[in-house]
Each structure stands twice: as C-alpha cells, then as structure tokens.
Write an enzyme that holds these catalytic residues in place. Structure first.
Site, PDB file in Angstrom:
ATOM      1  N   GLN A  84       0.115  -9.553  -5.473  1.00 32.33           N
ATOM      2  CA  GLN A  84      -0.061 -11.187  -5.325  1.00 32.33           C
ATOM      3  C   GLN A  84       0.666 -12.251  -6.719  1.00 32.33           C
ATOM      4  OE1 GLN A  84      -2.409 -12.131  -4.205  1.00 32.33           O
ATOM      5  NE2 GLN A  84      -3.151 -10.901  -2.884  1.00 32.33           N
ATOM      6  N   ASN A  89      -5.694  -9.571  -7.506  1.00 35.55           N
ATOM      7  CA  ASN A  89      -6.332 -10.419  -6.304  1.00 35.55           C
ATOM      8  C   ASN A  89      -7.679 -11.248  -5.731  1.00 35.55           C
ATOM      9  OD1 ASN A  89      -6.779  -7.464  -5.624  1.00 35.55           O
ATOM     10  ND2 ASN A  89      -7.545  -8.009  -4.055  1.00 35.55           N
ATOM     11  N   SER A 139       5.179  -6.833  -0.759  1.00 37.75           N
ATOM     12  CA  SER A 139       4.021  -7.394   0.967  1.00 37.75           C
ATOM     13  C   SER A 139       5.143  -8.256   0.776  1.00 37.75           C
ATOM     14  CB  SER A 139       3.259  -6.842   0.715  1.00 37.75           C
ATOM     15  OG  SER A 139       2.611  -6.160   0.863  1.00 37.75           O
ATOM     16  N   ALA A 140       5.221  -8.295   1.667  1.00 36.18           N
ATOM     17  CA  ALA A 140       6.187 -10.062   2.556  1.00 36.18           C
ATOM     18  C   ALA A 140       4.930 -10.950   2.616  1.00 36.18           C
ATOM     19  CB  ALA A 140       7.186  -9.734   3.751  1.00 36.18           C
ATOM     20  N   HIS A 141       4.301 -10.372   3.788  1.00 34.34           N
ATOM     21  CA  HIS A 141       3.086 -10.871   4.069  1.00 34.34           C
ATOM     22  C   HIS A 141       2.287 -11.759   2.878  1.00 34.34           C
ATOM     23  CE1 HIS A 141      -0.414  -8.855   4.387  1.00 34.34           C
ATOM     24  NE2 HIS A 141       0.532  -7.724   3.541  1.00 34.34           N
ATOM     25  N   CYS A 191     -25.096 -10.836  -3.099  1.00 34.89           N
ATOM     26  CA  CYS A 191     -26.689 -11.412  -3.110  1.00 34.89           C
ATOM     27  C   CYS A 191     -27.384  -9.991  -1.841  1.00 34.89           C
ATOM     28  CB  CYS A 191     -26.716 -11.930  -2.248  1.00 34.89           C
ATOM     29  SG  CYS A 191     -26.094 -13.846  -2.927  1.00 34.89           S
ATOM     30  N   THR A 200      13.663   5.401  11.550  1.00 37.54           N
ATOM     31  CA  THR A 200      14.959   3.599  11.607  1.00 37.54           C
ATOM     32  C   THR A 200      14.138   2.418  10.299  1.00 37.54           C
ATOM     33  OG1 THR A 200      15.220   4.323  13.923  1.00 37.54           O
ATOM     34  CG2 THR A 200      15.323   2.110  13.293  1.00 37.54           C
ATOM     35  N   THR A 228       0.573  -1.090  -0.036  1.00 36.67           N
ATOM     36  CA  THR A 228       0.135   0.273   0.106  1.00 36.67           C
ATOM     37  C   THR A 228       0.840   1.320   0.170  1.00 36.67           C
ATOM     38  OG1 THR A 228      -1.656  -1.383   0.996  1.00 36.67           O
ATOM     39  CG2 THR A 228      -1.458   1.576   1.474  1.00 36.67           C
TER      40      THR A 228
END
Length: 394
Positions: A178, A150, A198-200, A328, A236, A71
C-alpha cells in the site's frame, strides 16, 4: 454516475502506462530468453525496468526480482526465509494481510514455527516496546510487519523496526503493497531484508509485482525451470507487466508530492463532511482520520447499522464502488479480521473509502449526499415497520 473509491484494492491503469506497454503487445513481442534481435530488445526493456525500480527505491539492480504480485512476493519472502535460515520463531501482528497470516499459519500448523503476535494499541499501532521484548526472548526470529495497513491505513515505523531487527539479529520482512509509490524509500539507509510491491496498487497493470531481497540473502526459488530472474523465478517474464510496473512507479515518483497533496485534500474534505452529518454514531477506524499517521488515500469509517440491507450494497446500487468489512449482526458472518483484532465488539458497518489521483471533491460530495439519502430512507422505512408492528399488536 459511476464513482470508484476502492483504490486500495486496485487502481485504474494510467494512460501513460498504457502507452508504454503497447509496443510490447505489438512490435516488441520477442521472448527475452531468445538470443536473437527480437529477444534482446525485450530483454533490454526488462533490464531497464529493473534499473528504474532499483534506482527509485535505493536498491541495487540485483536485489529486485519480478513476480506476479505482492501475494507471491510475500509467500516467497516468508517461505524462503523460514527454509533458508531454519527460522523457528516469527513475530507478526493480527492485522497483517492474509497473504502473510495464512502463509505463516501453514508453517505453524506443520510445527515448523511458533508465532508471536505483537501487541497493538487501541488504534492498531504496533507496540514497539513489546516487539523488543519479544525479540529479546526469541533468538533466530523473522519479523513480518506491514508498512501501511490496507484496511485502516495505519503507517508503521518500519525504520524503527529495522533498527530493532538489526540490534537483535532478526530478519525483517515488510509488506509495502500500500505504500510503494506513495511514500519515499531509500533501502540503502534502512534495514530491511525483504520488501514487496504490486503494480496495480499504483496505476500499473494487474499481475505484475516485485520483491526486494537484500543482497546478503540467498533464498531458494519455488518456481523452477528456465533460470529467469537470475535463477530466482523460473518462467518467461511478464514483459508487459514489468514494463508497466516500472513506468507506473516512475510516474508515481514524478508526481508524488502533487498527488499526496491532492489526496490529503480529499481526505480532509471527506472527513469534515462526515463529521457534519446528523446521522450520529459515525466513528473512524484505526488512525485513518489522521493525514499524518495514516495513508492519505484511505478512510475507514464505522457507520450505524441500517435496519435493512447494508450501506456498501446500497452505495453500489447508486454506482459508488467502495469496500466493506461489515460487522453488523444482520450482515451475516465474516467481516474484517483487522477490525476484529482492534475492536472486540464492532457493532457497526465498516466501510473503507480509498481514493486515487483521479478522484475529485465533487465525487466525494456526491457520496456524502448519497449516504444522507440512504439513512433518511432507512429511518422512514424503520418508522413504517414500527407503526405496522404497533398496529398489528393493537
């Protein structure tokens, strides 16, 4: 029994990644900006991580910058390019991540840019001919198109887009959140100006990501103070996240073929199992049915609406974690902007199942049995309601 099938949202941290970052939680705790031995040791770890990522992606080390995630990276790429090059026109699609669409909307509302949306076919694929026509008509353009969607898993031909961008002197940003760690990249052979990860999303820690900025570009930082990341991002460094990011990507590349074969097997088995259901009315969104045109870890399914409640919540009650993009009428407002952009009247419940290397065939079989049970109970309850209503009317 708990089953996690929402890996497009986030993944479990690989045990080898945990092992790699532990020393930076205990003994290697120095500030990388410090000049003493403790700081130097940590600074070396950051440099090594940068070198690992650059090497895997075919980039130079001075083109990789660490950030908090995709992001932030998307915001940095879009804002940086628009401001540095006085971009007045942006080409994107209506199925991009909101980190892209909402960022561009801010600039459009301020009157800084005009946005053109490239046409998509019935499966959500980019119309490259229309993209070229937009490029011909609009000089000084920024293109922002994702590599892997995604929600529906569609894979976009970013190499072809890179060729068009170069031909028409456009800047090309692609959200590869992705696809990093799943598909191969060689940034020396493909024309891309900005790329993010992104690492996650590939079994690394949350809160760590990177942006690739082609060395021909120089954009202004928007986090200032300290001069870290070669002046591109002050503050940092998230050493734990950076080390974990590099290790996770290294592991992804080391086992990429094995993992992708496993994921393709899971996907084919799951789709075949859903095809065999007698529920009726089940369809697949975008190209997610294909193991060639979409990511192997994503299957987006449109289910008939239940008479009461929704499938995602009922699966959750059974310990099965999946993602919903429901449309729906009985599920309220909202839903998926991706599905709405492709299908004008999506009168079904949209469920995304996304797998990882840790999922098994047995888990998917359990999910299919759970779906069968949920719809069987729903039909019984619907029949009871009908009988009750009939009796009251009589």
């Amino acid at each position: 029994m708990e089953i996690y099938c929402d890996n497009a949202a986030t993944t479990a941290v690989d045990p080898e990644v945990v092992k790699a970052i532990l020393p930076y939680l205990t003994s290697n705790y120095g500030n990388p900006s410090s000049s003493h031995w403790a700081g130097r040791k940590v600074k070396e770890a950051i440099a090594s991580s940068r070198q690992t990522i650059a090497g895997l992606l075919g980039a130079d080390t001075n083109e990789i910058f660490f950030v908090s995630g995709a992001t932030e990276a998307n915001n940095l790429a879009l804002s940086g390019a628009i401001n540095a090059y006085e971009i007045s026109h942006v080409i994107t699609s209506k199925i991009e991540h909101k980190a892209v669409l909402q960022t561009l909307a801010v600039y459009e509302k301020a009157g800084d840019i005009e946005i053109s949306f490239v046409k998509l076919d019935d499966f959500g694929n980019v119309d490259l001919k229309h993209l070229e026509n937009l490029l011909k008509a609009n000089p000084q353009t920024l293109i922002s198109l994702m590599h892997g969607n995604n929600e529906i898993g569609n894979i976009t031909d970013i190499a072809a887009i890179g060729v068009l961008a170069k031909q028409y002197n456009a800047i090309f940003h692609t959200d590869t959140t992705q696809t990093i760690g799943k598909l191969p990249f060689n940034l020396k052979e493909i024309n891309i100006d900005f790329l993010v990860g992104s690492a996650h999303k590939f079994h690394g820690p949350k809160g760590a990501g990177f942006i690739y900025i082609n060395k021909k570009h120089k954009i202004k930082p928007y986090i200032i103070g300290g001069g870290q990341e070669n002046g591109q991002r002050g503050g940092t460094e998230n050493v734990i996240g950076i080390v974990g990011l590099a290790k996770a990507l290294e592991l992804s590349y080391r086992s990429k073929e094995v993992v992708q074969t496993h994921l393709a097997k899971l996907k084919k088995h799951f789709i075949s199992s859903l095809d065999d259901l007698t529920i009726g009315g089940i369809t697949f969104n975008g190209e997610s049915r294909s193991v060639h045109k979409s990511l192997n870890n994503i299957v987006s399914v449109a289910f008939p609406c239940l008479s009461s409640g929704n499938l995602v919540s009922k699966l959750d009650n059974l310990g099965i974690a999946v993602s919903g993009g429901s449309a729906c009428s009985n599920l309220g407002s909202g839903g998926s902007h991706v599905i709405s952009a492709i299908y004008k009247n999506p009168d079904k419940e949209i469920v995304r199942f996304s797998f990882s290397k840790f999922n098994t065939i047995e888990e998917l079989d359990f999910i299919v049995k759970a779906i069968i049970s949920i719809y069987q109970k729903d039909r019984i309850e619907e029949a009871k309601d009908y009988v009750q209503t009939f009796n009251l009317a009589s």
